[in-house]
Write a protein that holds these residues in place. Structure first.
Motif, PDB file in Angstrom:
ATOM      1  N   ILE A 166      49.778-143.097  54.505  1.00 34.22           N
ATOM      2  CA  ILE A 166      50.368-143.527  54.839  1.00 34.22           C
ATOM      3  C   ILE A 166      50.573-145.282  54.711  1.00 34.22           C
ATOM      4  CG2 ILE A 166      51.508-144.837  57.968  1.00 34.22           C
ATOM      5  CD1 ILE A 166      50.994-141.871  58.076  1.00 34.22           C
ATOM      6  N   ALA A 167      49.410-146.350  54.489  1.00 33.27           N
ATOM      7  CA  ALA A 167      48.650-147.341  54.384  1.00 33.27           C
ATOM      8  C   ALA A 167      49.811-148.131  53.374  1.00 33.27           C
ATOM      9  CB  ALA A 167      47.513-148.283  54.403  1.00 33.27           C
ATOM     10  N   GLY A 168      49.573-147.032  52.691  1.00 32.79           N
ATOM     11  CA  GLY A 168      50.435-147.512  51.499  1.00 32.79           C
ATOM     12  C   GLY A 168      51.368-147.480  51.258  1.00 32.79           C
ATOM     13  N   HIS A 169      52.018-146.703  51.396  1.00 34.62           N
ATOM     14  CA  HIS A 169      53.622-146.301  50.982  1.00 34.62           C
ATOM     15  C   HIS A 169      54.014-146.956  52.014  1.00 34.62           C
ATOM     16  CE1 HIS A 169      51.955-142.457  48.724  1.00 34.62           C
ATOM     17  NE2 HIS A 169      52.714-142.402  49.295  1.00 34.62           N
ATOM     18  N   LEU A 170      53.718-147.277  53.492  1.00 36.44           N
ATOM     19  CA  LEU A 170      54.088-148.424  54.272  1.00 36.44           C
ATOM     20  C   LEU A 170      54.466-149.758  53.966  1.00 36.44           C
ATOM     21  CD1 LEU A 170      55.702-148.701  56.922  1.00 36.44           C
ATOM     22  CD2 LEU A 170      53.129-148.966  58.149  1.00 36.44           C
ATOM     23  N   LEU A 171      53.158-150.453  52.591  1.00 36.24           N
ATOM     24  CA  LEU A 171      53.283-151.446  52.248  1.00 36.24           C
ATOM     25  C   LEU A 171      54.373-151.727  51.184  1.00 36.24           C
ATOM     26  CD1 LEU A 171      51.855-154.186  52.746  1.00 36.24           C
ATOM     27  CD2 LEU A 171      50.400-153.253  51.101  1.00 36.24           C
ATOM     28  N   LEU A 172      54.462-150.472  50.604  1.00 35.44           N
ATOM     29  CA  LEU A 172      55.623-150.524  49.531  1.00 35.44           C
ATOM     30  C   LEU A 172      56.771-150.590  49.845  1.00 35.44           C
ATOM     31  CD1 LEU A 172      53.890-147.644  46.871  1.00 35.44           C
ATOM     32  CD2 LEU A 172      54.548-150.212  46.469  1.00 35.44           C
ATOM     33  N   THR A 173      57.416-149.359  51.078  1.00 35.18           N
ATOM     34  CA  THR A 173      58.691-149.247  52.257  1.00 35.18           C
ATOM     35  C   THR A 173      58.630-151.166  52.530  1.00 35.18           C
ATOM     36  OG1 THR A 173      58.189-147.813  52.071  1.00 35.18           O
ATOM     37  CG2 THR A 173      59.928-148.859  53.476  1.00 35.18           C
ATOM     38  N   LEU A 174      58.062-151.951  53.185  1.00 34.94           N
ATOM     39  CA  LEU A 174      57.963-153.257  53.715  1.00 34.94           C
ATOM     40  C   LEU A 174      58.745-154.086  53.097  1.00 34.94           C
ATOM     41  CD1 LEU A 174      55.181-153.588  56.621  1.00 34.94           C
ATOM     42  CD2 LEU A 174      57.497-153.254  56.848  1.00 34.94           C
ATOM     43  N   LEU A 175      57.844-154.016  51.930  1.00 37.86           N
ATOM     44  CA  LEU A 175      58.448-155.331  50.465  1.00 37.86           C
ATOM     45  C   LEU A 175      59.406-154.963  49.707  1.00 37.86           C
ATOM     46  CD1 LEU A 175      54.327-155.898  48.870  1.00 37.86           C
ATOM     47  CD2 LEU A 175      56.270-157.147  50.439  1.00 37.86           C
ATOM     48  N   GLY A 176      59.974-153.602  49.479  1.00 35.30           N
ATOM     49  CA  GLY A 176      61.554-153.075  49.423  1.00 35.30           C
ATOM     50  C   GLY A 176      62.300-153.104  49.875  1.00 35.30           C
ATOM     51  N   ASN A 177      62.041-153.048  51.100  1.00 31.09           N
ATOM     52  CA  ASN A 177      63.271-153.738  52.475  1.00 31.09           C
ATOM     53  C   ASN A 177      64.031-155.307  52.194  1.00 31.09           C
ATOM     54  OD1 ASN A 177      63.749-151.010  53.175  1.00 31.09           O
ATOM     55  ND2 ASN A 177      61.792-151.538  55.180  1.00 31.09           N
ATOM     56  N   THR A 178      62.530-155.574  51.935  1.00 32.39           N
ATOM     57  CA  THR A 178      63.336-157.701  51.624  1.00 32.39           C
ATOM     58  C   THR A 178      63.641-157.684  50.431  1.00 32.39           C
ATOM     59  OG1 THR A 178      60.690-158.108  50.711  1.00 32.39           O
ATOM     60  CG2 THR A 178      61.035-158.212  53.216  1.00 32.39           C
TER      61      THR A 178
END
Length: 224
Positions: A166-178
């Motif tokens: 979850i941690a890595g996927h969540l970080l990728l999602t956060l950066l992708g949304n910006t």
């Protein structure tokens, strides 16, 4: 905002009816072709990895009573690794980021080890509750501590794998949304960062599958 952020980890429907969970069985479609098509170099490389894991797990178990058990742990490693890598592709459900799957893997393994150990090696299991050299006054406390640490093992196995996925996927999602609100220069920097994180997540996928399988092997070696 938070609800939409974590929605990518939501199966959306129940475990029994959700089509998202079918992603875990995609590998089964690819297996039959390996039996009649000339094996490619990649398959030879994969067989070499499995052979190395088999030898390592056999050393960790160090018991002739558990012959053939390494096949179980190598298969477990392969299944987790496949699902971890599958979750790195866009729009594919990451099944190993859910406790419902990781607990379904860890809990039966732990239960089978405990049942086998307490039925066949009761004295050995009791001896594990009191470490060698423990003062008599501390023995009751050590029994409680060792019992608790033993009971929480399936939970730690499951949570470790889930949290890392979850941690890595969540970080990728956060950066992708910006990305939509950034300038062209920052977008280029964001893409480079995303590629670096994707490489890191690939390494994490391998490491977590290996850790899950190795810890399961060590737990089984304690009961034999």
């Amino acid at each position: 905002m938070m609800a939409s952020l974590f929605s990518s980890f939501d199966p959306s429907t129940s475990f029994s009816m959700s089509l998202n969970w079918l992603s875990s069985f995609i590998g089964l479609v690819l297996i039959p072709s390996a039996f009649w098509i000339i094996p490619p170099r990649g398959l030879f490389f994969w067989n070499k990895i499995l052979s190395t894991l088999h030898k390592e797990f056999k050393i960790l178990m160090a018991s002739s009573k558990m012959n053939g058990s390494t096949i179980l742990f190598v298969s477990l490693f392969s299944f987790i690794l496949f699902n971890n890598f599958l979750g790195l592709f866009p729009y594919i459900f990451t099944s190993t980021s859910h406790l419902s799957l990781t607990l379904a893997l860890a809990l039966p393994l732990w239960l089978s080890f405990m049942i086998y150990g307490w039925i066949n090696n009761t004295v050995h299991m009791l001896a594990h509750l009191v470490p060698q050299g423990t003062p008599p006054a501390l023995m009751p406390f050590m029994v409680c501590i060792e019992t608790i640490s033993n009971v929480i093992r399936p939970g730690t196995l499951a949570v470790r794998l889930t949290a890392n996925m979850i941690a890595g996927h969540l970080l990728l999602t956060l950066l992708g949304n910006t990305g939509n609100s950034l300038s062209i220069y920052l977008v280029n920097l964001l893409i480079i960062t995303q590629l670096a994180l994707l490489t890191l997540e690939s390494a994490v996928s391998i490491i977590q599958a290996y850790v899950f399988a190795v810890l399961s092997t060590l737990y089984s070696s304690e009961v034999s």
